[in-house]
Design a protein around this motif. Structure first.
Motif, mmCIF file in Angstrom:
data_model
loop_
_atom_site.group_PDB
_atom_site.id
_atom_site.type_symbol
_atom_site.label_atom_id
_atom_site.label_comp_id
_atom_site.label_asym_id
_atom_site.label_seq_id
_atom_site.Cartn_x
_atom_site.Cartn_y
_atom_site.Cartn_z
ATOM 1 N N VAL A 1 0.829 -1.199 0.000
ATOM 2 C CA VAL A 1 0.000 0.000 0.000
ATOM 3 C C VAL A 1 0.868 1.255 0.000
ATOM 4 N N ILE B 1 -6.935 5.949 1.345
ATOM 5 C CA ILE B 1 -7.135 4.506 1.243
ATOM 6 C C ILE B 1 -8.631 4.235 1.329
ATOM 7 N N VAL C 1 -5.962 4.303 -2.921
ATOM 8 C CA VAL C 1 -5.612 2.883 -3.003
ATOM 9 C C VAL C 1 -6.739 2.084 -2.379
ATOM 10 N N VAL D 1 -8.401 -1.435 -1.077
ATOM 11 C CA VAL D 1 -8.021 -2.724 -0.500
ATOM 12 C C VAL D 1 -9.297 -3.513 -0.214
#
Length: 397
Positions: free
Chosen positions: A110, A122, A187, A189
């Motif tokens: 990450v 994130i 990002v 996840v």
């Protein structure tokens, strides 16, 4: 559309039974309203996400280590040694609950992705207990990586409460949102998210493909197959009866990410196969599985609302959907290679013995190392992602 009855948060066996009965009634109403038959994707969506009643929408424990008594029993069956762990009332354990080394390793990827894309946000989907978010944020802080905002998208109010408690020290950074904005960057996840998205069941009988759905049968439910134009991704060799899944919702989710992401990267970790293995002629019983009290079964029509329902991921379908949405593929590999590329083995050297034992399960071939896969995408030109530096299996997609 019928409205699911609302119930108070469960506090014991009586509440669990009440949830089960109310969800069962809701499903019977839904089936009746749709002419006596619904596709399995609809049934799975309701069983998992019906407001206040579905497995992920009610207040059951879900995540947690295997209770000691069950671990002792299973250990005695296999000749092993029991480990003193807690978690009574939970149904399964995911990697972040097993060991913080998982999140610490993922944080290395990450961190690289944030730097490569120039982002400082994130987005985590399906954050569970909040354990992974806590591990990522703590490790990124030690790496001197700035995270301006950590966004959690989760459909479960009960899990959101657990996440808020676990992440209260990150109150100024962590935010909960109910949906993606029209445009975003960062990002993404997702650990064990795609497997919980509803799937269509297809069954081949006598050479004819049918869609498998659900009908009411007394107080319970039964299967019923109907003609369909749906087909598996690839032609399944042979003439034998064959049961499998297609994943339109997971693929649509990936396309939505691609349509709305301005810049950033995406990493999914989940169990599954590329299409050649997914639709292998010998895999004739499908991959749908249920999880309850750390035991697995293959009957999603029983105990609705009280157990998880999942299906393995077709990673080829996910890769094609991502490509269609404008993503560039960063890589695809098994979890063992990905975590070792991200420094897991080195981190294990300084960890206490229980942590090392738990981390070994993440990378051992007969545990999670091979069955679990990791796939990564980015917007814009691809860059050499650390997690796929060795053992990339993109050629198998």
């Amino acid at each position: 559309m019928t409205t699911a009855p609302s119930l108070p948060s469960p506090s014991g066996a009586q509440d669990a039974q009440a949830i089960h009965l109310a969800l069962r009634a809701h499903l019977h109403q839904r089936i009746a309203a749709h002419g006596g038959w619904i596709g399995f994707d609809d049934f799975m969506a309701q069983a998992l996400y019906a407001p206040g009643l579905g497995y992920y929408a009610n207040g059951s424990a879900k995540f947690g280590q295997m209770p000691q008594g069950l671990r002792q029993a299973q250990s005695e069956e296999t000749g092993g040694t029991a480990t003193d762990v807690q978690g009574a009332g939970s149904d399964f354990v995911t990697a972040p609950e097993m060991t913080p080394l998982f999140g610490q390793a993922l944080a290395q990827q990450v961190a690289q992705a944030l730097q490569a894309t120039g982002c400082d946000e994130i987005w985590e989907f399906g954050a569970g207990t909040g354990a992974l978010a806590k591990q990522l944020l703590a490790t990124l802080a030690t790496l001197k990586v700035t995270v301006r905002r950590y966004n959690i998208v989760d459909l479960s109010d009960s899990l959101k409460a657990r996440q808020q408690e676990a992440l209260q020290s990150y109150g100024s950074v962590v935010h909960w949102v109910s949906s993606l904005p029209e445009q975003f960057e960062g990002v993404v996840v997702g650990n064990e998210v795609l497997d919980a998205m509803p799937v269509n069941l297809l069954v081949r009988k006598g050479g004819v493909w049918m869609q498998r759905g659900v009908v009411s049968h007394g107080e319970g439910f039964d299967w019923q197959d109907r003609a369909t134009d749906l087909r598996p991704w690839v032609e399944v060799e042979g003439e034998h009866d064959y049961l499998t899944e297609v994943h339109p919702q997971a693929e649509a989710f990936v396309r939505t990410l691609g349509d709305r992401m301005v810049r950033g990267a995406v990493f999914f970790l989940d169990y599954g196969f590329p299409e050649a293995e997914y639709y292998h002629p010998q895999r004739h019983m499908g991959t749908v599985m249920c999880h309850q009290a750390h035991r697995s079964d293959a009957d999603p029509l029983q105990d609705v609302g009280l157990k998880d329902i999942t299906a393995h991921v077709n990673f080829t379908g996910i890769a094609v959907a991502a490509q269609d949405a404008g993503f560039e593929l960063l890589g695809y590999t098994n979890q063992a290679h990905f975590l070792m590329n991200c420094g897991l083995v080195a981190a294990m050297q300084d960890a206490p013995l229980p942590e090392r034992v738990a981390a070994q399960k993440l990378i051992m071939e007969h545990e999670m190392g091979e069955l679990f896969k990791v796939i990564g995408f980015c917007k814009g030109a691809a860059w050499p992602a650390r997690g796929f530096s060795h053992g990339d299996k993109t050629h198998r997609l």
